[in-house]
Design a protein around this motif. Structure first.
Motif, mmCIF file in Angstrom:
data_model
loop_
_atom_site.group_PDB
_atom_site.id
_atom_site.type_symbol
_atom_site.label_atom_id
_atom_site.label_comp_id
_atom_site.label_asym_id
_atom_site.label_seq_id
_atom_site.Cartn_x
_atom_site.Cartn_y
_atom_site.Cartn_z
ATOM 1 N N SER A 13 0.838 -1.203 0.000
ATOM 2 C CA SER A 13 0.000 0.000 0.000
ATOM 3 C C SER A 13 0.874 1.255 0.000
ATOM 4 C CB SER A 13 -0.881 -0.051 1.257
ATOM 5 O OG SER A 13 -1.546 1.170 1.493
ATOM 6 N N GLY A 14 0.341 2.351 -0.538
ATOM 7 C CA GLY A 14 1.113 3.604 -0.611
ATOM 8 C C GLY A 14 2.131 3.525 -1.743
ATOM 9 N N GLY A 15 3.214 4.308 -1.644
ATOM 10 C CA GLY A 15 4.244 4.290 -2.700
ATOM 11 C C GLY A 15 4.980 2.960 -2.704
ATOM 12 N N TYR A 45 -5.510 -1.288 -0.344
ATOM 13 C CA TYR A 45 -6.879 -1.288 0.194
ATOM 14 C C TYR A 45 -7.921 -1.140 -0.927
ATOM 15 C CZ TYR A 45 -4.455 -0.668 4.639
ATOM 16 O OH TYR A 45 -3.636 -0.839 5.725
ATOM 17 N N ARG A 76 -3.376 4.122 -3.692
ATOM 18 C CA ARG A 76 -3.869 4.927 -2.579
ATOM 19 C C ARG A 76 -5.393 4.859 -2.669
ATOM 20 N NH1 ARG A 76 1.151 7.864 -3.720
ATOM 21 N NH2 ARG A 76 2.445 7.485 -1.905
ATOM 22 N N CYS A 77 -6.069 4.741 -1.543
ATOM 23 C CA CYS A 77 -7.513 4.476 -1.567
ATOM 24 C C CYS A 77 -8.215 5.374 -0.546
ATOM 25 C CB CYS A 77 -7.744 3.005 -1.237
ATOM 26 S SG CYS A 77 -9.470 2.562 -1.035
ATOM 27 N N PHE A 80 -10.999 3.910 1.848
ATOM 28 C CA PHE A 80 -10.615 3.151 3.037
ATOM 29 C C PHE A 80 -10.420 4.051 4.252
ATOM 30 C CE2 PHE A 80 -8.363 0.013 5.619
ATOM 31 C CZ PHE A 80 -9.209 -1.061 5.425
ATOM 32 N N LYS A 81 -10.422 5.364 4.017
ATOM 33 C CA LYS A 81 -10.313 6.282 5.161
ATOM 34 C C LYS A 81 -11.672 6.481 5.835
ATOM 35 C CE LYS A 81 -6.182 8.770 3.746
ATOM 36 N NZ LYS A 81 -5.546 10.048 3.500
ATOM 37 N N GLN A 86 -13.798 0.876 5.854
ATOM 38 C CA GLN A 86 -13.040 -0.009 6.766
ATOM 39 C C GLN A 86 -13.882 -1.220 7.177
ATOM 40 O OE1 GLN A 86 -12.273 3.057 9.612
ATOM 41 N NE2 GLN A 86 -10.952 4.132 8.169
ATOM 42 N N GLY A 106 3.720 2.492 4.449
ATOM 43 C CA GLY A 106 4.198 3.514 5.375
ATOM 44 C C GLY A 106 3.165 3.834 6.449
ATOM 45 N N ASP A 107 3.358 4.974 7.104
ATOM 46 C CA ASP A 107 2.486 5.377 8.215
ATOM 47 C C ASP A 107 1.001 5.374 7.846
ATOM 48 O OD1 ASP A 107 4.433 5.710 10.089
ATOM 49 O OD2 ASP A 107 4.644 7.874 9.805
ATOM 50 N N GLY A 108 0.700 5.901 6.654
ATOM 51 C CA GLY A 108 -0.700 5.957 6.201
ATOM 52 C C GLY A 108 -1.293 4.565 6.151
ATOM 53 N N SER A 109 -0.536 3.650 5.591
ATOM 54 C CA SER A 109 -1.002 2.257 5.477
ATOM 55 C C SER A 109 -1.193 1.634 6.852
ATOM 56 C CB SER A 109 0.010 1.434 4.672
ATOM 57 O OG SER A 109 0.213 2.036 3.418
ATOM 58 N N ARG A 111 -2.278 3.186 9.450
ATOM 59 C CA ARG A 111 -3.569 3.666 9.980
ATOM 60 C C ARG A 111 -4.700 2.786 9.463
ATOM 61 N NH1 ARG A 111 -2.744 7.880 13.059
ATOM 62 N NH2 ARG A 111 -0.926 9.171 12.584
ATOM 63 N N GLY A 112 -4.594 2.421 8.186
ATOM 64 C CA GLY A 112 -5.578 1.497 7.608
ATOM 65 C C GLY A 112 -5.526 0.158 8.324
HETATM 66 P P1 ADP Z 1 2.021 5.390 3.061
HETATM 67 O O1 ADP Z 1 1.493 4.100 3.565
HETATM 68 O O2 ADP Z 1 3.202 5.210 2.153
HETATM 69 O O3 ADP Z 1 2.225 6.393 4.162
HETATM 70 P P2 ADP Z 1 -0.374 6.818 2.256
HETATM 71 O O4 ADP Z 1 -0.298 7.810 3.331
HETATM 72 O O5 ADP Z 1 -0.722 7.274 0.878
HETATM 73 O O6 ADP Z 1 0.954 5.982 2.059
HETATM 74 O O7 ADP Z 1 -1.439 5.720 2.716
HETATM 75 C C1 ADP Z 1 -1.719 4.591 1.922
HETATM 76 C C2 ADP Z 1 -3.170 4.214 2.054
HETATM 77 O O8 ADP Z 1 -3.441 3.843 3.406
HETATM 78 C C3 ADP Z 1 -4.170 5.327 1.757
HETATM 79 O O9 ADP Z 1 -4.431 5.511 0.397
HETATM 80 C C4 ADP Z 1 -5.412 4.802 2.471
HETATM 81 O O10 ADP Z 1 -6.057 3.810 1.705
HETATM 82 C C5 ADP Z 1 -4.798 4.150 3.711
HETATM 83 N N1 ADP Z 1 -4.885 5.118 4.819
HETATM 84 C C6 ADP Z 1 -4.126 6.215 5.031
HETATM 85 N N2 ADP Z 1 -4.533 6.895 6.118
HETATM 86 C C7 ADP Z 1 -5.594 6.213 6.617
HETATM 87 C C8 ADP Z 1 -6.489 6.394 7.735
HETATM 88 N N3 ADP Z 1 -6.361 7.444 8.564
HETATM 89 N N4 ADP Z 1 -7.455 5.473 7.927
HETATM 90 C C9 ADP Z 1 -7.579 4.429 7.100
HETATM 91 N N5 ADP Z 1 -6.802 4.197 6.033
HETATM 92 C C10 ADP Z 1 -5.809 5.073 5.784
#
Ligand code: ADP
Ligand code: F6P
Length: 324
Positions: A13-15, A45, A76-77, A80-81, A86, A106-109, A111-112
């Motif tokens: 997920s992410g980059g 996601y 990136r999705c 899913f936020k 979810q 990464g961090d964003g992933s 959180r998912g």
């Molecule tokens: P990375 O994982 O590299 O930090 P992103 O920040 O783009 O990349 O996050 C990747 C994906 O993770 C997002 O497109 C989204 O689907 C999911 N994501 C990010 N933030 C959240 C969140 N707060 N709640 C749920 N899913 C999230």
């Protein structure tokens, strides 16, 4: 009682980052070796919500350890936020018999991943990003390859920059993080590094530095500029006008995210992938794997997300000290 895990899913997920394939391979093969079934979820996601889910066997990850990118694809999705997204994701996992997921990103992933865990699916995160910007770990899958790719490219630019006695601004990736720039600054012997964590937008200081170095007889002047500062082309125009020294900008871009992973990325990704499966088998959830002080460790996701990481002051100082 810990929930017994029979089938695990894996997604990226992410980059993307070099070494993600080595991590997928390790997850798949460790799980199969330990009697589990594995499902690959395509395109992060986004693919989960679209049920792009495939069965994976040991042979499906043959011949991928050396390949950059991710065979599962990534995305990136936004959906899913949302709470609905979810809940749907967890429901789809249950429908496919997936009771544990390894999320590489990464961090964003993370959180998912945390949300999936809160919705009843055991989830473990692995640090996959070229940016090295995950606080709970000293190492992220992909950084070593990316920084070596950037370093080799900068060596080449430096050759031509010296021959023409030019100033070169070379932009490396890192929107919010200056680790690639810092490492290249030291590894390439750059005269200056501009990173989002530190840059004070004092262009006159850079100009004075270029003029001083030319007076000292330096034939080139290499400035590593992180993507987060950006604007390398217009900066080059202003510097050339102010110094009278030919100045060129080179933006390395996505080449830094591709290519065959280094031995380090393959090795760490393999150990981390195996560890993620073992953590799931131990009945744990909502954890992320990291590397600290020579050990592979794991943390609660919330705890990991609350940690802070800063550019090391001493290392940043050394980068400047060595550029005299
Ligand atoms: P990375 O994982 O590299 O930090 P992103 O920040 O783009 O990349 O996050 C990747 C994906 O993770 C997002 O497109 C989204 O689907 C999911 N994501 C990010 N933030 C959240 C969140 N707060 N709640 C749920 N899913 C999230
Ligand atoms: O997180 C890795 C990274 O390459 C960053 O260095 C960069 O800022 C970002 O991803 C670019 O993302 P995108 O693929 O959306 O352009």
């Amino acid at each position: 009682m810990a929930k017994e895990i029979k089938t695990i899913g894996v997604l990226t997920s992410g980059g993307d980052a070099p070494g993600m394939n080595a991590a997928i391979r390790a997850v798949v093969r460790t799980a199969i070796a330990k009697g589990l079934k594995v499902k690959g979820i395509k395109k992060g996601y986004h693919g989960l919500l679209n049920e792009e889910i495939i069965d994976m066997e040991a042979k499906d990850v043959s011949d991928i350890i050396q390949r950059g990118g991710t065979i599962l694809g990534t995305a990136r999705c936004l959906e899913f936020k949302t709470k609905e997204g979810q809940e749907l994701g967890a429901e789809i996992c249950r429908r496919h018999g997936i009771d544990g997921i390894v999320v590489i990103g990464g961090d964003g992933s993370y959180r998912g991943a945390q949300k999936l865990s809160q919705n009843g699916i055991n989830t473990i995160g692995l640090p996959g990003t070229i940016d090295l910007d995950i606080a709970c770990t000293e190492y992220t899958i992909g950084f070593d390859t990316a920084v070596n790719t950037a370093m080799e490219a900068i060596d080449k630019v430096k050759d031509t920059s010296s021959s023409h006695e030019r100033c070169s601004i070379i932009e490396v990736m890192g929107r919010n993080a200056g680790y690639i720039a810092l490492w290249c600054g030291i590894a390439n012997g750059a005269e200056d590094i501009l990173i989002p964590e530190k840059y004070d937008y004092d262009e006159q200081r850079i100009i004075n530095n270029i003029i001083d170095n030319r007076k000292k007889g330096k034939s080139h002047h290499i400035i590593i500029n992180a993507e987060g500062i950006g604007h390398s082309t217009s900066m080059a125009r202003r510097i050339e006008a102010a110094t009278g020294i030919e100045t060129r900008a080179t933006i390395l871009g996505y080449m830094q995210r591709g290519g065959n992973p280094t031995a380090k990325d393959r090795y760490y990704a393999s150990i981390m992938g195996a560890k993620a499966v073992d953590i799931l088998l131990a009945g744990k959830t909502n954890r992320v794997v990291g590397y600290q002080h020579g050990e592979f460790v794991d943390f609660d996701i919330e705890e990991a997300l609350n940690m802070q990481k800063c550019i090391n002051e001493y290392q940043y100082e050394v980068a400047h000290l060595l550029s005299i």
